[in-house]
Design a protein around this motif. Structure first.
Motif, PDB file in Angstrom:
ATOM      1  N   ALA A   1       0.759  -1.241  -0.002  1.00 25.33           N
ATOM      2  CA  ALA A   1      -0.072   0.210  -0.039  1.00 25.33           C
ATOM      3  C   ALA A   1       0.482   1.400   0.100  1.00 25.33           C
ATOM      4  O   ALA A   1       1.596   1.601   1.148  1.00 25.33           O
ATOM      5  N   VAL A   2       0.391   1.988  -1.173  1.00 25.75           N
ATOM      6  CA  VAL A   2       0.656   3.667  -0.549  1.00 25.75           C
ATOM      7  C   VAL A   2       0.167   4.180   0.882  1.00 25.75           C
ATOM      8  O   VAL A   2      -1.059   4.271   0.849  1.00 25.75           O
ATOM      9  N   VAL A   3       1.122   4.810   1.310  1.00 26.52           N
ATOM     10  CA  VAL A   3       0.925   5.501   2.515  1.00 26.52           C
ATOM     11  C   VAL A   3       1.307   7.153   2.034  1.00 26.52           C
ATOM     12  O   VAL A   3       2.728   6.993   2.149  1.00 26.52           O
ATOM     13  N   TRP A   4       0.412   8.284   3.193  1.00 23.80           N
ATOM     14  CA  TRP A   4       0.789   9.052   2.445  1.00 23.80           C
ATOM     15  C   TRP A   4       1.083   9.538   4.294  1.00 23.80           C
ATOM     16  O   TRP A   4       0.392   9.240   4.937  1.00 23.80           O
ATOM     17  N   ARG A   5       2.613  10.127   5.058  1.00 26.25           N
ATOM     18  CA  ARG A   5       2.759  10.564   5.549  1.00 26.25           C
ATOM     19  C   ARG A   5       2.375  12.128   6.258  1.00 26.25           C
ATOM     20  O   ARG A   5       2.834  13.352   5.145  1.00 26.25           O
ATOM     21  N   GLY A   6       1.328  12.597   6.824  1.00 29.79           N
ATOM     22  CA  GLY A   6       0.417  14.263   6.559  1.00 29.79           C
ATOM     23  C   GLY A   6       1.367  14.554   7.583  1.00 29.79           C
ATOM     24  O   GLY A   6       1.562  15.914   6.672  1.00 29.79           O
ATOM     25  N   SER A   7       1.423  14.431   8.514  1.00 30.70           N
ATOM     26  CA  SER A   7       2.797  15.187   8.780  1.00 30.70           C
ATOM     27  C   SER A   7       4.016  15.406   8.700  1.00 30.70           C
ATOM     28  O   SER A   7       4.528  17.016   8.614  1.00 30.70           O
ATOM     29  N   GLU A   8       4.488  14.990   7.708  1.00 34.08           N
ATOM     30  CA  GLU A   8       6.360  14.960   6.896  1.00 34.08           C
ATOM     31  C   GLU A   8       5.557  15.692   5.580  1.00 34.08           C
ATOM     32  O   GLU A   8       6.424  15.802   5.023  1.00 34.08           O
ATOM     33  N   ALA A   9       4.283  15.954   5.067  1.00 30.26           N
ATOM     34  CA  ALA A   9       3.600  16.206   3.497  1.00 30.26           C
ATOM     35  C   ALA A   9       4.415  14.958   2.691  1.00 30.26           C
ATOM     36  O   ALA A   9       4.909  15.230   2.016  1.00 30.26           O
ATOM     37  N   ARG A  10       5.004  13.829   2.891  1.00 23.89           N
ATOM     38  CA  ARG A  10       5.274  12.960   2.010  1.00 23.89           C
ATOM     39  C   ARG A  10       4.757  10.985   1.727  1.00 23.89           C
ATOM     40  O   ARG A  10       3.989  10.909   2.723  1.00 23.89           O
ATOM     41  N   SER A  11       5.285  10.480   0.564  1.00 28.72           N
ATOM     42  CA  SER A  11       4.779   9.042   0.723  1.00 28.72           C
ATOM     43  C   SER A  11       5.468   8.220   1.046  1.00 28.72           C
ATOM     44  O   SER A  11       6.508   8.298   0.647  1.00 28.72           O
ATOM     45  N   GLU A  12       4.971   6.948   1.466  1.00 35.91           N
ATOM     46  CA  GLU A  12       6.283   6.128   1.037  1.00 35.91           C
ATOM     47  C   GLU A  12       5.153   4.984   0.819  1.00 35.91           C
ATOM     48  O   GLU A  12       3.695   4.475   0.982  1.00 35.91           O
ATOM     49  N   LEU A  13       5.765   3.521   0.654  1.00 37.91           N
ATOM     50  CA  LEU A  13       4.991   2.326   0.002  1.00 37.91           C
ATOM     51  C   LEU A  13       5.489   1.316   1.204  1.00 37.91           C
ATOM     52  O   LEU A  13       6.841   1.007   1.206  1.00 37.91           O
ATOM     53  N   ILE A  14       4.600   0.353   1.865  1.00 35.67           N
ATOM     54  CA  ILE A  14       5.140  -0.276   2.955  1.00 35.67           C
ATOM     55  C   ILE A  14       3.871  -1.864   2.329  1.00 35.67           C
ATOM     56  O   ILE A  14       3.694  -1.627   1.568  1.00 35.67           O
ATOM     57  N   VAL A  15       5.011  -2.296   3.211  1.00 39.01           N
ATOM     58  CA  VAL A  15       4.782  -3.894   3.224  1.00 39.01           C
ATOM     59  C   VAL A  15       4.092  -3.972   3.758  1.00 39.01           C
ATOM     60  O   VAL A  15       5.519  -4.638   5.123  1.00 39.01           O
ATOM     61  N   LEU A  16       3.389  -5.366   4.499  1.00 38.53           N
ATOM     62  CA  LEU A  16       2.569  -5.747   5.504  1.00 38.53           C
ATOM     63  C   LEU A  16       2.437  -7.461   4.780  1.00 38.53           C
ATOM     64  O   LEU A  16       2.402  -7.817   3.562  1.00 38.53           O
ATOM     65  N   ASP A  17       3.263  -8.699   6.111  1.00 38.91           N
ATOM     66  CA  ASP A  17       2.922 -10.006   5.421  1.00 38.91           C
ATOM     67  C   ASP A  17       1.735 -10.328   6.359  1.00 38.91           C
ATOM     68  O   ASP A  17       1.166  -9.736   7.346  1.00 38.91           O
ATOM     69  N   THR A  18       0.102 -10.815   5.551  1.00 45.02           N
ATOM     70  CA  THR A  18      -0.389 -11.426   5.612  1.00 45.02           C
ATOM     71  C   THR A  18      -0.014 -11.895   7.210  1.00 45.02           C
ATOM     72  O   THR A  18      -1.578 -12.400   7.546  1.00 45.02           O
ATOM     73  N   GLN A  19       0.893 -12.526   7.539  1.00 45.23           N
ATOM     74  CA  GLN A  19       0.530 -13.723   8.477  1.00 45.23           C
ATOM     75  C   GLN A  19       0.346 -12.698  10.002  1.00 45.23           C
ATOM     76  O   GLN A  19       0.143 -13.557  10.819  1.00 45.23           O
ATOM     77  N   ASP A  20       0.358 -11.683   9.543  1.00 46.42           N
ATOM     78  CA  ASP A  20       0.722 -10.985  11.097  1.00 46.42           C
ATOM     79  C   ASP A  20       0.377  -9.582  10.658  1.00 46.42           C
ATOM     80  O   ASP A  20       1.382  -8.013  10.693  1.00 46.42           O
ATOM     81  N   ILE A  21      -0.755  -9.158   9.956  1.00 51.68           N
ATOM     82  CA  ILE A  21      -0.883  -7.668   9.955  1.00 51.68           C
ATOM     83  C   ILE A  21      -0.333  -6.643  11.037  1.00 51.68           C
ATOM     84  O   ILE A  21       0.256  -5.390  10.399  1.00 51.68           O
ATOM     85  N   ALA A  22      -0.727  -7.312  12.418  1.00 54.93           N
ATOM     86  CA  ALA A  22      -0.868  -5.864  13.038  1.00 54.93           C
ATOM     87  C   ALA A  22       0.619  -5.426  13.829  1.00 54.93           C
ATOM     88  O   ALA A  22       0.724  -5.125  14.208  1.00 54.93           O
ATOM     89  N   HIS A  23       2.016  -6.790  13.043  1.00 48.72           N
ATOM     90  CA  HIS A  23       3.178  -6.030  13.436  1.00 48.72           C
ATOM     91  C   HIS A  23       3.479  -4.967  12.898  1.00 48.72           C
ATOM     92  O   HIS A  23       4.309  -4.193  13.298  1.00 48.72           O
ATOM     93  N   GLY A  24       2.978  -4.882  11.532  1.00 51.49           N
ATOM     94  CA  GLY A  24       3.888  -3.087  10.646  1.00 51.49           C
ATOM     95  C   GLY A  24       4.165  -3.832   9.326  1.00 51.49           C
ATOM     96  O   GLY A  24       4.652  -5.338   9.536  1.00 51.49           O
ATOM     97  N   PRO A  25       4.750  -2.829   8.947  1.00 51.87           N
ATOM     98  CA  PRO A  25       5.189  -3.043   7.491  1.00 51.87           C
ATOM     99  C   PRO A  25       6.828  -3.606   8.093  1.00 51.87           C
ATOM    100  O   PRO A  25       7.995  -3.197   9.074  1.00 51.87           O
ATOM    101  N   VAL A  26       7.248  -4.500   6.906  1.00 50.29           N
ATOM    102  CA  VAL A  26       8.633  -5.308   7.275  1.00 50.29           C
ATOM    103  C   VAL A  26       9.303  -4.978   6.576  1.00 50.29           C
ATOM    104  O   VAL A  26      10.470  -4.850   6.377  1.00 50.29           O
ATOM    105  N   ALA A  27       9.070  -3.650   5.496  1.00 50.33           N
ATOM    106  CA  ALA A  27       9.215  -3.096   5.065  1.00 50.33           C
ATOM    107  C   ALA A  27       8.673  -1.798   3.831  1.00 50.33           C
ATOM    108  O   ALA A  27       7.810  -1.666   3.538  1.00 50.33           O
ATOM    109  N   THR A  28       9.665  -0.414   4.246  1.00 46.69           N
ATOM    110  CA  THR A  28       8.597   0.282   3.705  1.00 46.69           C
ATOM    111  C   THR A  28       9.717   1.363   2.754  1.00 46.69           C
ATOM    112  O   THR A  28      11.396   1.628   3.529  1.00 46.69           O
TER     113      THR A  28
END
Length: 463
Positions: free
Chosen positions: A417-444
């Motif tokens: 997913a591409v996410v918008w970092r509002g406080s920094e006015a920039r974008s990132e692509l994040i990668v989540l593992d479906t086996q543990d979504i709540a853990h957060g990104p394995v890579a950004t």
């Protein structure tokens, strides 16, 4: 429609002006080595400020495609506008052109649309889509525009932004609305084989002109949600966005058997509601069809015909299951809510499209009236939902599922997913593992420029 100009032309709705190609992007964490391919995303990005900002709608911006290529743990980025007829004419003029005025070029430009909504791979071609025109083909390596893809003249416009690929046959199933002329009741339904041959094009009439943004395809059926987001010639003639919400018209669900075509069309009566996007559909052993949708009481972003403003509660979507019996004695069908979290942009593991799926993802809303700030993952067998919540002020785009391998179980893989970092006015692509979504990104992946809020994307594996 009533329009907050600053909303659609500023912040992360505002356009970016630069086309880039950047390799070896900074990565926090470690990109999975099995992620080899490109995530293509499409969305509106006006080349020039509109002639009358008060009439500008988010849906009208020029299409810009963003490509995020992952290879061996490295990431690169490229973005390009789609060179539609409008884009080329305005580029030559040096400013936006009023649709009601003659173009300031050597001649009138061919209206090939905005190509700003979705991007799909079919028959060895990369196609940028929106729902009022034919697809536009792009070069998958450079994103250069190759031109309108008309399938040898066999496919008429309009062509949906949400065609469905049958994972078993490779067939592309499509439709179009307003197919008998602008804001008409006419609709088309058709199929294109995996090799690009057009195998079916048929026409039928809906009960009224409706913005039918998406539809559902199971192994045996096609389902068309015709909801009262009604096309108005009067609005169009006044230069306004031509669709209004008119619940007095009621809703209708059209069902066609894929092996029989339009001759088998049957209409079911629907409660007044609206659907932008379908999660999936499949046929049950008892002959009924499950259709899982993100359902609103009233659509966001559009005015009511009576002038009343829909409430935030009405314009919030939730995951709902329709169960339709094509052979039922009545024109009714059952509805049941699958999850209480508001959200949009539902996605599945496309390897099971049109067949029973257990897992799904969507962009969830954590606070009433807020942005899509949760990447939600739901197990439909257990009803359990997990999610990754972004920090306050951030927002996520549509999550796209990439299987861990070709042989991986359904839902086992990565959410991109591409996410918008509002406080920094920039974008990132994040990668989540479906086996543990709540853990957060394995890579950004830190992106070289902002990626404006857009609509849809798809993953194309390398090779």
């Amino acid at each position: 429609m009533p329009n907050d100009v600053s909303r659609f032309l500023s912040g992360n709705f505002g356009p970016v002006r630069t086309e880039l190609e950047v390799t070896d992007l900074p990565v926090d964490g470690e990109l999975p080595r099995s992620l080899n391919g490109t995530l293509f995303r499409n969305g509106p990005n006006p080349q020039f400020p509109p002639p009358d900002p008060s009439k500008h709608h988010w849906f009208l911006g020029d299409g810009m495609v963003h490509a995020f290529t992952l290879d061996g743990g490295r990431a690169s980025y490229r973005n390009r506008w789609v060179r539609t007829g409008k884009f080329v004419a305005e580029q030559a003029a040096g400013h936006a052109l009023d649709a009601d005025a003659p173009p300031e070029t050597d001649g009138a430009f061919r209206d090939t649309g905005a190509a700003n909504t979705n991007i799909v791979w079919h028959g060895g071609r990369l196609l940028a889509l929106e729902e009022a025109h034919l697809p536009i083909e792009l070069d998958p390596a450079t994103l250069a525009t190759r031109g309108v893809r008309d399938f040898g003249g066999a496919v008429p416009a309009p062509f949906t932004a949400h065609p469905k690929t049958d994972p078993v046959t490779g067939e592309l199933v499509f439709f179009g609305y307003s197919a008998s002329g602008p804001l008409s009741r006419g609709m088309t339904y058709g199929t294109i084989a995996a090799d690009g041959r057009v195998t079916r094009v048929e026409r039928f009439d809906a009960p009224y002109c409706s913005m039918v943004h998406d539809f559902a395809v199971s192994a045996g059926h096609v389902v068309f949600p015709v909801m009262p987001l009604h096309g108005s010639i009067d609005l169009a003639m006044r230069g306004l966005f031509p669709f209004v919400w008119d619940p007095s018209l009621g809703g209708a669900i059209g069902v066609i058997r894929r092996n029989a075509g339009v001759a088998s069309l049957r209409w079911f009566r629907a409660e007044t509601c609206f659907v932008f996007h379908v999660l999936n559909a499949w046929d049950n052993a008892d002959g009924s069809i499950h259709v899982d949708v993100m359902q609103y009481d009233a659509p966001p972003l559009f005015p009511r015909a009576d002038g009343r403003v829909s409430s935030p509660a009405e314009t919030t979507a939730r995951l709902v299951r329709w169960t339709i019996d094509p052979e039922a004695a009545t024109d009714a069908f059952r509805q049941s809510r699958l999850d209480d979290m508001p959200g949009e942009f539902p996605r599945i593991d496309e390897r099971v499209a049109g067949h029973a799926n257990r897992f799904g993802a969507f962009a969830g809303v954590g606070a009433a009236g807020g942005d899509t700030d949760i990447i939600a993952w739901i197990d439909l067998a257990t009803g359990r939902r997990s999610g990754h919540r972004l920090p306050p002020g951030d927002a996520t785009s549509e999550p796209v599922l990439v299987p861990r391998s070709e042989s991986a179980a359904e839902g086992d893989g990565w959410l991109l997913a591409v996410v918008w970092r509002g406080s920094e006015a920039r974008s990132e692509l994040i990668v989540l593992d479906t086996q543990d979504i709540a853990h957060g990104p394995v890579a950004t992946v830190r992106l070289p420029q902002r990626v404006p809020f857009g609509f849809h994307g798809n993953w194309m594996p390398a090779g």
